[in-house]
Design a protein around this motif. Structure first.
Motif, short mmCIF file in Angstrom:
data_model
loop_
_atom_site.label_atom_id
_atom_site.label_comp_id
_atom_site.label_asym_id
_atom_site.label_seq_id
_atom_site.Cartn_x
_atom_site.Cartn_y
_atom_site.Cartn_z
N GLY A 126 0.74 -0.87 -0.28
CA GLY A 126 -0.09 -0.13 -0.24
C GLY A 126 0.40 1.71 -0.16
N ALA B 87 -2.24 -3.83 -5.57
CA ALA B 87 -1.32 -4.16 -4.52
C ALA B 87 -1.24 -5.17 -3.84
N ILE C 146 -5.28 -3.65 -2.25
CA ILE C 146 -6.19 -2.85 -2.88
C ILE C 146 -5.80 -2.44 -4.27
N VAL D 47 1.34 2.56 -3.35
CA VAL D 47 0.17 2.88 -4.06
C VAL D 47 -0.22 4.45 -3.54
N SER D 48 -0.46 4.73 -2.27
CA SER D 48 0.43 6.10 -1.78
C SER D 48 1.24 7.00 -2.56
N CYS E 175 -1.54 -6.06 -0.19
CA CYS E 175 -2.21 -5.50 0.88
C CYS E 175 -1.99 -3.96 1.14
N GLU E 176 -2.92 -3.85 2.42
CA GLU E 176 -2.07 -2.25 2.52
C GLU E 176 -0.80 -1.63 3.47
N ALA E 177 -0.84 -0.68 3.28
CA ALA E 177 0.41 0.26 3.90
C ALA E 177 0.97 -0.57 5.42
N TYR F 199 -5.96 1.25 -7.28
CA TYR F 199 -6.80 2.50 -8.22
C TYR F 199 -6.19 2.30 -9.44
N VAL G 71 -9.52 3.17 -7.26
CA VAL G 71 -10.33 1.42 -5.91
C VAL G 71 -11.48 1.35 -5.97
#
Length: 1372
Positions: A256, A284, A403, A259-260, A286-288, A405, A407
């Motif tokens: 993540g 992606a 996740i 992605v951010s 998983c989250e950050a 993009y 979303v």
């Protein structure tokens, strides 16, 4: 059930509304009742079908009328319903337009992923420093355990396997693998991929399981050359090398972060460089803040496994959670038999169900645009996102959230996953047996059958306003399978039929390529439903024509159109599809001509000619429209059409009973018209086609068009106007010269030589039109075109023959057909040819047609310009402006005093237009209220008398609206400047509306009956019951004096009340005056409901008001004194009145007569409107067909002054004449006239009113003359009257006979009304009382009884309308 059966079952006719059972109570005898409510006792002479359209009546009739009809109470309740078709709903507002809803379904630009970069940073056997692994731990990468072989070999094997897994989704892409790379290698890889992919998408797959997590700054880790260090690579660098469009897959912990950073990068780029055109997609794992699951039940690259091997991953995950997990052998999952692409195998079916489920979830959860972008634009991206939905479901169960993009909304708990689990379980339960015995039969899953059933349930209960059916993507998938295809197509057809919104939904889900491909199949049972589906698609989106032509789809529809076994309605759909394919699409026109479409269409028109009992009108209509579109502006097709004698095939359709068919036939002839008159092709034509042939063909087409100028339907006349505009455009110079000659002020020059015009002797410089009639123009219509007569032309003697001194004597116009060719050979018309060839106007290389035809065209255009339908009239005015005549619209100036004679115009210039109102110009056209401007080079100085209404303009080109005020005489010098170019002049041509209007039919539901049918039947039953109750009361009513005035209404009419009418089922009275203002008043509440003008230039006066469809939704028929009939709906609601249709019921009038003085009456039983006046015949119009069906010649010179129709015997009516004669007619008999008598022989003989006596006896009449005597006649013993009442001495003005009660009312100019019964006894007298202003009330203008109650309405010359009843509160 086949769609054809569905369609056949759904035909619903409003007129078949059931008549309620309570009729029997009132039935007076038990005779068998025929269709129009009568039992025949005529002798059996059969009726000649052409003579009077007797096919509409179920009886046979005899001339002797030995016995009349006996009837039941059914006769009182006519079942005929007219003017309630689609064409009557807002035709006047109709403008040429394309479909309102523009579909956004097409993917904006289809894309392909051309190159795939696979980057694996595994560094097998060395764990990254920031990861603490559990034991045992997930190890599998691409389903390979790297520790079972040497690290380098394992790395290469994993790379190769990943490559194969991706190739399954996109076999045509170029793959590049980079194993444990350095930054430089990645840079080189990215630039190479972009170079190869050009503008296609590049996929960048990054597996970072052997390097640290990405940094908060958005850097991923790679290696140095010696693998001693981890080197960061900023995502911005990667992005700058890979460019756009691209898709990134990051399979690593804390993905993540990347992605951010990427989103930040995008936002910075957007703010600095304006709106972003970058097309980047990120997936992606998983989250950050999350790390990848390490549980040994999952592979280490669980995210990659979900994205690239979804079936295997889904089944393994499902097994651990289902009841199978104890007994199931997991190794069997790798042995599932079959291929993923073969749907008849277990693996293929699982893959197919998985695709359907994930597509359905996406379709139901994502916004439409996002769905289009991710699931319909690029095959590889669509597969990745379908599989991403699975990754979300599986990984969330391990507390990890993938996740993306852009979303996506969460989908892991969508209920369609349950359907997938069930399908998976059914398949897995078969797996051990299938693996054990390869020959065992595989049982397909019930998944698709059940989903189709769910869709069917939705179809039964869903609507536009409910949630759309979530099974739509599954229906799409099912089209791929032969076993479900037919059912899926039928259900899809039902769905598309729900409206344009449904078609739009189906297209946006991606149905188009599937149904396009199906056109290649030859399965006969799919043909009907495929044609239906394509009809629905093209009714919404015409642009599909291009795809159909590209794929050769047109041949499918041409074959279907030519197949005799299909229903005509379905073949009409094929004709519609072909019409759309060729509409404004040159390539479409070309391929359809090559495929022989013209001959197929003409063959079908010939085969469906009159000998067949009932050809589907829709089929004929669409074949005509298809032909019209096929040769519209396409010379080659026009030549083929003319060579195939299209005119002879299409012309008979101009007399078809359905206005839509007639209008479509006019359209197809009109588009054939501008054949050869296109300047850009001037040189080519002479070689292609013989000039004489062309001239002959054009003349033939114009003649057939002229025969329908006075059709009863505005739909048809509007098309005639458009066709004449095309003709005028092609022959502009010649028609202008004829029209110019028409207005030349020299009374002895070219004017006299025009074959069909006579000089008006008043000296005003105008010419007047001579009334002409087509005797032999076409057999099916007894009356051909009739145009208006000049007011007082001395050239024509009283009996209509031409005097020998008249310039008309030599013209072919009055001998035989007005359209005769030979008139141009007459000596007189040679002068015109000289005039034309002087070089004044003869610029064109085309050889002109003969001048009589041009002059008839000018006449026809003028007729159209003053059409009672505003839309047709405005088209007619545009046609006139093409030939250089423009109307300067000014408000009506009422003529006052004697100075209005044309000779005195020069001295009374101040009255401006008033003179024209009285002038006997040919342009009795709107009585001079719409002066014309004529554009041509000035020939001689204008005369004052000539100036008032018509102006020359100094240029042959027209420029609309650059006019001076009408009295200025000379046009603005601006007009002399250079004219418009040909192209823009062409764009000024009025556009046809029949095609776009007809397309609307296919946008409406075709399979289901209209919803409001129940309301219609209920209202009808209620009205019938009420009517019968009242009829019984009326028939048994005691002595009625009608002396109680229950309501009085000052209508505020300046000229007094001319006509009045009472509504049957509501307390409403309708009245009108000399100026054609109509007011509607509720007499119980004493409120004005509505007030409107019948039309914009009202000075003719209303001669009659009638209610059409009395027992259903009323329409108001307003007949003006000039014979124009307008029919209104919603007339009782303020400002909501709508014109349903309008037509001229009378064409021309007797020479020397100032006005037509139309007399009309409407008969609901037969659906006929009878009209006459100062003409030598009675016209019978069928309002259902909107067609003149019969013209009854009058046996005497005298004109008709009163008409009355029988309310119980369809087809029977009586006429009262100016000379006192009364004649009874029956349109069902061959000779029409039944009997005649002359009851009124006093000094003033004129019959002013008449009516049929109440009851069921067919020939009993009451007739009243101006002298004041009322005669009771039984026309069966026609020689004498059996009762005479001297009611009013010399002053009788009005007569009313009650329809059911034994009552008669007569009104006098001396201000009183008398009431009689049928025995002639006077029951009472109503004297008008002085008003509060102490004035006497004027003479009685009109009397009318309520149809079902004992109520009388009286209108007086002083604008009062009074309503009288027997008691104070009349029965409601």
């Amino acid at each position: 059930m086949a769609l054809g059966d569905l369609m056949a079952a759904s035909r619903f006719s409003q007129s078949s509304a059931a008549v309620s059972n309570h009729l029997e109570e009132f039935s007076s005898n038990d005779n068998h009742v025929d269709e129009d409510g009568e039992r025949s006792v005529y002798s059996s002479i059969s009726v000649d079908n052409n003579s009077n359209n007797a096919g509409d009546f179920s009886e046979t009739a005899s001339s002797s009328y030995v016995a009349m009809t006996t009837t039941t109470s059914m006769a009182y309740l006519p079942q005929t319903l007219v003017l309630c078709e689609f064409r009557h709903d807002g035709f006047e507002e109709c403008v040429p337009s394309d479909s309102g809803l523009v579909s956004k379904w097409r993917p904006k630009d289809r894309m392909k992923t051309g190159c795939v970069a696979l980057v694996l940073c595994l560094n097998i056997s060395v764990d990254p420093p920031d990861v603490i692994k559990i034991s045992p731990c997930a190890r599998m990468e691409c389903w390979i355990d790297p520790f079972t072989m040497a690290p380098q070999k394992a790395l290469e094997t994993i790379g190769r396997t990943l490559n194969q897994q991706y190739e399954r989704w996109q076999p045509k892409a170029r793959y590049k693998i980079s194993l444990d790379p350095t930054v430089d290698e990645i840079k080189k890889l990215c630039t190479t991929c972009r170079k190869y992919a050009k503008s296609e998408r590049v996929l960048f797959h990054y597996n970072g399981h052997g390097v640290p997590k990405p940094t908060p700054n958005g850097e991923i880790w790679l290696f140095n050359k010696s693998y001693t260090q981890y080197i960061p690579l900023p995502i911005s660098d990667l992005d700058s090398w890979l460019k756009t469009p691209s898709i990134y897959v990051f399979d690593c912990s804390a993905a993540g972060m990347i992605v951010s950073s990427f989103i930040e990068l995008q936002e910075c780029g957007t703010s600095s460089s304006g709106p972003s055109t970058r097309d980047c997609i990120l997936l992606a794992a998983c989250e950050a803040h999350e790390t990848l699951p390490q549980s040994v039940e999952f592979p280490a690259d669980i995210f990659t496994a979900c994205l690239t091997t979804p079936i295997k991953m889904a089944l393994r995950w499902f097994c651990t959670r289902s009841l199978l997990h104890e007994s199931f052998d997991y190794s069997l999952i790798d042995k599932i038999p079959g291929r993923q692409t073969d749907r008849k195998t277990l693996l293929g079916e699982l893959n197919w169900i998985f695709t359907a489920v994930t597509d359905t979830i996406a379709w139901n959860v994502l916004p439409r645009e996002l769905f289009q972008k991710l699931f319909r634009q690029d095959l590889l991206v669509a597969s990745m996102f379908r599989n991403f939905l699975l990754a979300e479901r599986i990984m969330r169960s391990a507390n990890c959230s993938p996740i993306s993009y852009p979303v996506l909304p969460p989908t892991h708990q969508h209920h369609m996953w349950d359907a997938w689990d069930m399908a998976a379980e059914i398949c897995l339960s078969q797996l051990p047996a299938l693996v054990e015995d390869p020959n065992a039969e595989f049982q397909p899953s019930p998944f698709f059958t059940e989903q189709l059933t769910a869709f069917e349930v939705w179809l039964d209960h869903g609507s536009e306003y409910k949630k759309p059916p979530e099974q739509l993507p599954i229906v799409l998938q099912v089209l791929l399978s032969q076993c479900h295809r037919f059912r899926a197509l039928v259900l899809l057809g039902r769905f598309l039929d729900m409206g344009p919104w449904a078609v739009d939904l189906a297209l946006s889900v991606g149905i188009f390529p599937y149904v396009l491909k199906l056109l290649a199949t030859t399965t006969p049972e799919l043909r009907q439903i495929l044609v239906f589906i394509w009809t629905k698609i093209l009714a919404l989106d015409k642009s599909c024509q291009v795809d159909l032509v590209k794929d050769g789809g047109h041949t499918y529809f041409i074959k279907f159109l030519d197949s005799v076994e299909a229903y005509p309605e379905q073949r009409a759909m094929a004709a519609f599809v072909l019409a759309v394919i060729v509409d404004g699409h040159r390539r479409g026109q070309e391929v359809c001509i090559e495929a022989g479409l013209i001959h197929v269409c003409l063959k079908n028109l010939q085969s469906s000619s009159p000998n067949e009992a009932q050809t589907e009108p829709l089929f004929l209509q669409w074949i005509c429209l298809c032909l019209g579109k096929l040769w519209e502006d396409f010379l080659e097709a026009q030549i083929i059409g003319l060579q195939a004698d299209a005119l002879a095939v299409v012309e008979p359709l101009l007399s078809e009973p359905q206005p839509e068919v007639r209008a479509a036939a006019v359209f197809s002839l009109g588009t054939l018209l501008d054949f050869g008159f296109d300047a850009s092709r001037d040189g080519l034509e002479d070689e292609n086609c013989d000039d004489d042939e062309k001239i002959k063909a054009e003349a033939g087409i114009v003649k057939s068009l002229l025969s329908v100028v006075s059709d009863g339907s505005p739909l048809v006349r509007a098309e005639v106007a458009v066709a004449l505009a095309r003709f005028s455009f092609g022959h502009n110079k010649h028609i202008k010269s004829v029209a110019a000659a028409y207005w030349k002020p020299q009374s002895n020059s070219v004017l006299t030589t025009l074959p069909s015009f006579a000089i008006n002797g008043s000296g005003s410089g105008y010419t007047s039109l001579v009334h002409y009639m087509a005797h032999g123009s076409r057999v099916p219509t007894p009356v051909g075109p009739l145009l208006r007569v000049g007011n007082d032309s001395q050239a024509v003697t009283r009996d209509g023959r031409v005097s020998s001194g008249s310039p008309l004597a030599t013209s072919g116009i009055m001998h035989g057909s007005p359209l005769s060719d030979d008139s141009s050979q007459h000596s007189d018309s040679g002068a015109l040819n000289d005039f034309v060839s002087n070089g004044v106007v003869n610029h064109s290389r085309r050889r002109p047609l003969d001048n009589s035809l041009y002059s008839q065209c000018v006449l026809a255009m003028c007729t159209l310009a003053k059409d009672p339908s505003p839309r047709v009239a405005s088209l007619g005015r545009r046609v006139l402006s093409i030939i250089g005549i423009e109307q300067v619209v000014t408000k009506s100036v009422k003529t006052t005093g004697g100075s209005a004679h044309p000779n005195e115009l020069s001295t009374t210039a101040s009255t401006s237009l008033s003179g024209l109102a009285r002038s006997s110009s040919w342009f009795e056209l709107n009585g001079g209220r719409l002066p014309l401007t004529f554009r041509t080079p000035p020939v001689s100085p204008p005369r004052p008398s000539y100036m008032t209404g018509i102006r020359r303009v100094s240029s042959l080109d027209f420029r609309p609206h650059l006019m001076n005020p009408p009295d200025s005489g000379l046009a603005d010098s601006l007009l002399g400047s250079s004219g418009l170019s040909g192209a823009s002049e062409r764009s000024f041509l009025p556009q046809s509306t029949i095609y776009n209007w007809s397309c609307g039919h296919f946008s409406k539901p075709l399979l289901t009956p209209v919803d409001d049918s129940e309301d219609i039947v209920a209202r009808r039953e209620k009205n019938e019951k009420q009517a019968l109750d009242h009829i019984v009361k009326c028939q048994h009513s005691a002595v009625s004096k009608l002396h109680n005035q229950i309501a009085g209404w000052d209508t505020k009419f300046m000229t007094g009340t001319k006509t009045a009418l009472l509504q049957p089922f509501s307390p409403v009275v309708i009245a009108s005056d000399e100026n054609e203002k109509i007011r509607v008043w509720n007499y119980e509440e004493a409120t004005l409901l509505n007030s409107f003008n019948n039309h914009d230039y009202p000075d003719k006066g209303v001669s009659k008001l009638c209610l059409v469809n009395e027992l259903d939704e009323n329409l108001l028929l307003v007949a003006s004194n000039d014979g124009n009939v307008r029919i209104w709906k919603n007339f009782t609601s303020k400002g909501e009145q709508k014109l349903v249709t309008a037509f001229a019921s009378i064409h021309g009038h007797k020479p020397g007569v100032r006005a037509v003085n139309a007399v009309v009456d409407w008969q609901q039983q037969s659906g006929y409107l009878f009209a006459s006046g100062e003409i030598s015949s009675i016209a019978a119009w069928d309002l259902d067909k909107e067609q003149l069906v019969s013209t009854i010649p009058l046996t005497s010179d005298s004109s008709i002054s009163a008409l009355a129709v029988s309310q119980v015997h369809g087809g029977q009516f009586a006429a009262g004449f100016v000379d006192g004669y009364v004649r009874l007619y029956d349109i069902r008999t061959p000779e029409m006239l039944v009997s005649e008598t002359r009851p009124h022989t006093q000094r003033v003989e004129r019959v002013v009113g008449m009516g049929f006596q109440p009851g069921l006896e067919p020939a009993k009449l009451v007739s009243a003359s101006q002298a004041g005597n009322i005669q009771f006649l039984d026309m069966r013993a026609a020689k004498k009257t059996y009762l005479t009442i001297e009611a009013h001495r010399g002053s009788l003005t009005a007569l009313a006979v009650h329809r059911h009660a034994p009552l008669i009312a007569s009104g006098s100019a001396k201000q009183f009304i008398k009431i009689f019964n049928l025995r002639g006894n006077q029951l009472g007298t109503i004297r008008y009382h002085p008003t509060f202003m102490a004035q006497k009330i004027g003479s009685v203008n009109c009397l009318t009884f309520h149809p079902y109650q004992v109520l009388l309405a009286a209108g007086a010359a002083d604008s009062c309308v009074s309503i009288y009843a027997d008691e104070i509160s009349p029965p409601r």
